[in-house]
Design a protein around this motif. Structure first.
Motif, PDB file in Angstrom:
ATOM      1  N   VAL A  11       9.556  -2.041  -1.468  1.00  0.00           N
ATOM      2  CA  VAL A  11      10.889  -2.373  -1.286  1.00  0.00           C
ATOM      3  C   VAL A  11      11.093  -3.451  -0.848  1.00  0.00           C
ATOM      4  N   GLU A  12      10.114  -2.930   0.390  1.00  0.00           N
ATOM      5  CA  GLU A  12      10.227  -4.549   1.648  1.00  0.00           C
ATOM      6  C   GLU A  12       9.667  -6.104   0.436  1.00  0.00           C
ATOM      7  N   LEU A  13       8.484  -6.742  -0.222  1.00  0.00           N
ATOM      8  CA  LEU A  13       8.184  -7.025  -0.360  1.00  0.00           C
ATOM      9  C   LEU A  13       8.879  -7.413  -1.389  1.00  0.00           C
ATOM     10  N   ALA A  14       9.393  -6.384  -2.966  1.00  0.00           N
ATOM     11  CA  ALA A  14       9.934  -6.928  -3.874  1.00  0.00           C
ATOM     12  C   ALA A  14      10.927  -8.070  -3.388  1.00  0.00           C
ATOM     13  N   ARG A  15      12.057  -7.562  -2.246  1.00  0.00           N
ATOM     14  CA  ARG A  15      13.180  -8.743  -1.847  1.00  0.00           C
ATOM     15  C   ARG A  15      12.117  -9.795  -1.282  1.00  0.00           C
ATOM     16  N   ALA A  27      10.479   7.155  -5.416  1.00  0.00           N
ATOM     17  CA  ALA A  27      11.798   6.773  -3.934  1.00  0.00           C
ATOM     18  C   ALA A  27      11.657   5.298  -4.533  1.00  0.00           C
ATOM     19  N   ALA A  28      10.437   4.591  -3.858  1.00  0.00           N
ATOM     20  CA  ALA A  28      10.168   3.673  -3.627  1.00  0.00           C
ATOM     21  C   ALA A  28      11.266   2.496  -5.525  1.00  0.00           C
ATOM     22  N   THR A  29      11.209   3.513  -6.573  1.00  0.00           N
ATOM     23  CA  THR A  29      11.014   3.269  -7.943  1.00  0.00           C
ATOM     24  C   THR A  29      13.204   3.197  -7.362  1.00  0.00           C
ATOM     25  N   ARG A  30      13.892   4.269  -6.893  1.00  0.00           N
ATOM     26  CA  ARG A  30      14.821   4.413  -6.919  1.00  0.00           C
ATOM     27  C   ARG A  30      15.704   3.515  -5.506  1.00  0.00           C
ATOM     28  N   LEU A  31      14.773   3.293  -4.854  1.00  0.00           N
ATOM     29  CA  LEU A  31      15.455   2.431  -4.313  1.00  0.00           C
ATOM     30  C   LEU A  31      15.492   1.262  -4.769  1.00  0.00           C
ATOM     31  N   ILE A  32      14.154   0.077  -5.242  1.00  0.00           N
ATOM     32  CA  ILE A  32      14.422  -1.030  -6.260  1.00  0.00           C
ATOM     33  C   ILE A  32      15.557  -1.106  -7.201  1.00  0.00           C
ATOM     34  N   THR A  33      16.011   0.035  -8.080  1.00  0.00           N
ATOM     35  CA  THR A  33      17.254  -0.141  -9.321  1.00  0.00           C
ATOM     36  C   THR A  33      18.320   0.335  -8.689  1.00  0.00           C
ATOM     37  N   GLU A  61       9.268 -11.634  -1.541  1.00  0.00           N
ATOM     38  CA  GLU A  61       8.772 -12.607  -2.322  1.00  0.00           C
ATOM     39  C   GLU A  61       9.506 -12.629  -3.925  1.00  0.00           C
ATOM     40  N   ARG A  62      10.121 -12.323  -4.018  1.00  0.00           N
ATOM     41  CA  ARG A  62      11.147 -12.342  -5.175  1.00  0.00           C
ATOM     42  C   ARG A  62      11.217 -12.149  -6.466  1.00  0.00           C
ATOM     43  N   ALA A  63      10.630 -10.445  -6.806  1.00  0.00           N
ATOM     44  CA  ALA A  63       9.270  -9.910  -7.144  1.00  0.00           C
ATOM     45  C   ALA A  63      10.322 -10.371  -9.195  1.00  0.00           C
ATOM     46  N   ASP A  64       9.569 -10.478  -9.830  1.00  0.00           N
ATOM     47  CA  ASP A  64       9.924 -10.136 -11.479  1.00  0.00           C
ATOM     48  C   ASP A  64       9.788  -8.752 -12.285  1.00  0.00           C
ATOM     49  N   VAL A  65       8.278  -7.976 -11.653  1.00  0.00           N
ATOM     50  CA  VAL A  65       8.129  -7.417 -12.438  1.00  0.00           C
ATOM     51  C   VAL A  65       7.038  -6.455 -10.849  1.00  0.00           C
ATOM     52  N   VAL A  66       6.921  -5.453 -10.764  1.00  0.00           N
ATOM     53  CA  VAL A  66       6.387  -4.655  -9.921  1.00  0.00           C
ATOM     54  C   VAL A  66       5.518  -3.239 -10.744  1.00  0.00           C
ATOM     55  N   LEU A  67       4.511  -3.163 -10.724  1.00  0.00           N
ATOM     56  CA  LEU A  67       3.481  -2.240 -10.975  1.00  0.00           C
ATOM     57  C   LEU A  67       2.444  -1.500  -9.848  1.00  0.00           C
ATOM     58  N   MET A  68       3.800  -0.181 -10.221  1.00  0.00           N
ATOM     59  CA  MET A  68       3.821   0.672  -9.065  1.00  0.00           C
ATOM     60  C   MET A  68       3.150   2.159  -9.486  1.00  0.00           C
ATOM     61  N   ASP A  69       2.295   2.063  -8.429  1.00  0.00           N
ATOM     62  CA  ASP A  69       1.701   3.936  -7.993  1.00  0.00           C
ATOM     63  C   ASP A  69       2.864   4.653  -8.556  1.00  0.00           C
ATOM     64  N   ILE A  70       2.716   5.840  -8.821  1.00  0.00           N
ATOM     65  CA  ILE A  70       3.948   6.873  -8.937  1.00  0.00           C
ATOM     66  C   ILE A  70       2.849   8.115  -6.974  1.00  0.00           C
ATOM     67  N   SER A 130       0.858  -1.160  -0.015  1.00  0.00           N
ATOM     68  CA  SER A 130      -0.201   0.197  -0.051  1.00  0.00           C
ATOM     69  C   SER A 130       1.247   1.468   0.129  1.00  0.00           C
ATOM     70  N   ASP A 131       2.198   0.797   0.397  1.00  0.00           N
ATOM     71  CA  ASP A 131       3.025   1.854   0.344  1.00  0.00           C
ATOM     72  C   ASP A 131       3.982   2.056  -0.275  1.00  0.00           C
ATOM     73  N   GLY A 132       5.533   2.918  -0.911  1.00  0.00           N
ATOM     74  CA  GLY A 132       7.179   2.603  -1.465  1.00  0.00           C
ATOM     75  C   GLY A 132       7.229   2.074  -0.243  1.00  0.00           C
ATOM     76  N   ALA A 133       7.505   2.068   0.751  1.00  0.00           N
ATOM     77  CA  ALA A 133       8.338   1.246   1.827  1.00  0.00           C
ATOM     78  C   ALA A 133       8.299  -0.399   1.600  1.00  0.00           C
ATOM     79  N   GLU A 134       6.896  -0.585   1.542  1.00  0.00           N
ATOM     80  CA  GLU A 134       6.686  -1.990   1.803  1.00  0.00           C
ATOM     81  C   GLU A 134       6.509  -2.281   0.796  1.00  0.00           C
TER      82      GLU A 134
END
Length: 228
Positions: A41-45, A65-71, A47-56, A35-39
């Motif tokens: 990033v945490e779940l991407a790690r 900010a979450a996209t910057r942290l992931i990339t 759950e080993r996600a391949d693709v994140v559909l991210m609301d800006i 429900s937010d960017g911090a979560e």
């Protein structure tokens, strides 16, 4: 191979709709909801996600900010981010591309568009064509918005010096929105040679895909925006 999709949006109703759509496909599955960017990033790690559909735009840590942290995280180098937006192209979309997002989609897109975007991003390709990115970035910078953009990475501009003359030449052509075949014809070389130069330029400049190469070419001044 099943594409592992993470949904990041502060609206539960939208997440539920996206989940039903994604889970209906045999080649992809939703592995988490944030429900937010911090979560996200945490779940991407986790759950080993391949693709994140991210609301800006989300409360707290937003999608940008979450996209910057992931990339920026080497452990998440395989993760591709597709930005979701309800508004017209603006500074946030440009910043998301600079941050390494594979592209963006309107929340009102057709279901097939969304599913195709997930597959394209999972395949490591830019969702936006170089030509579309060229038009977006050129318009943005021509309006004088680029100079103050905090998303700009000066190090990338400095790394242009590491490119060979031919790599710079190919980069200019990529920034012009041309395909490998078109560049090969223009430079009178083989498409495979062009692909090699593109891959080397991406590696040297820290670009995740061709669309980001276009961003770098414009923000570094290698290519100047032209307003028609």
């Amino acid at each position: 191979m099943t594409i592992r999709v993470l949904l990041a949006d502060d609206q539960a109703l939208l997440r539920s709709a996206f989940r039903v759509l994604v889970d209906s496909e045999p080649d992809m599955e939703v592995v988490g909801e944030a429900s937010d960017g911090a979560e996200a990033v945490e779940l991407a790690r986790a759950e080993r996600a391949d693709v994140v559909l991210m609301d800006i735009r989300m409360p707290g840590t937003d999608g940008l900010a979450a996209t910057r942290l992931i990339t920026a995280d080497p452990a998440l180098a395989h993760v591709r981010v597709v930005m979701l937006t309800t508004f017209e192209v603006d500074e946030y979309v440009v910043q998301s591309l600079r941050a390494g997002a594979s592209g963006f989609l309107g929340k009102g897109s057709e279901p097939e568009e969304l599913l195709n975007a997930i597959r394209v991003a999972a395949g490591g390709e830019a969702l936006l064509s170089p030509a579309a990115t060229k038009g977006l970035i050129a318009r943005f910078l021509a309006q004088g918005n680029g100079a103050q953009d905090e998303g700009r990475d000066p190090a990338r501009s400095e790394r242009l010096g590491s490119l060979t003359g031919r790599e710079r030449e190919v980069l200019v052509q990529v920034a012009g929105g041309h395909s490998n075949d078109e560049i090969a014809e223009r430079l009178e070389v083989s498409p495979l040679t062009v692909k090699t130069h593109v891959n080397r330029a991406m590696a040297k400049l820290g670009a995740r895909d061709r669309a980001q190469l276009v961003v770098i070419a414009y923000e570094s001044g290698l290519v100047r925006p032209r307003v028609d």
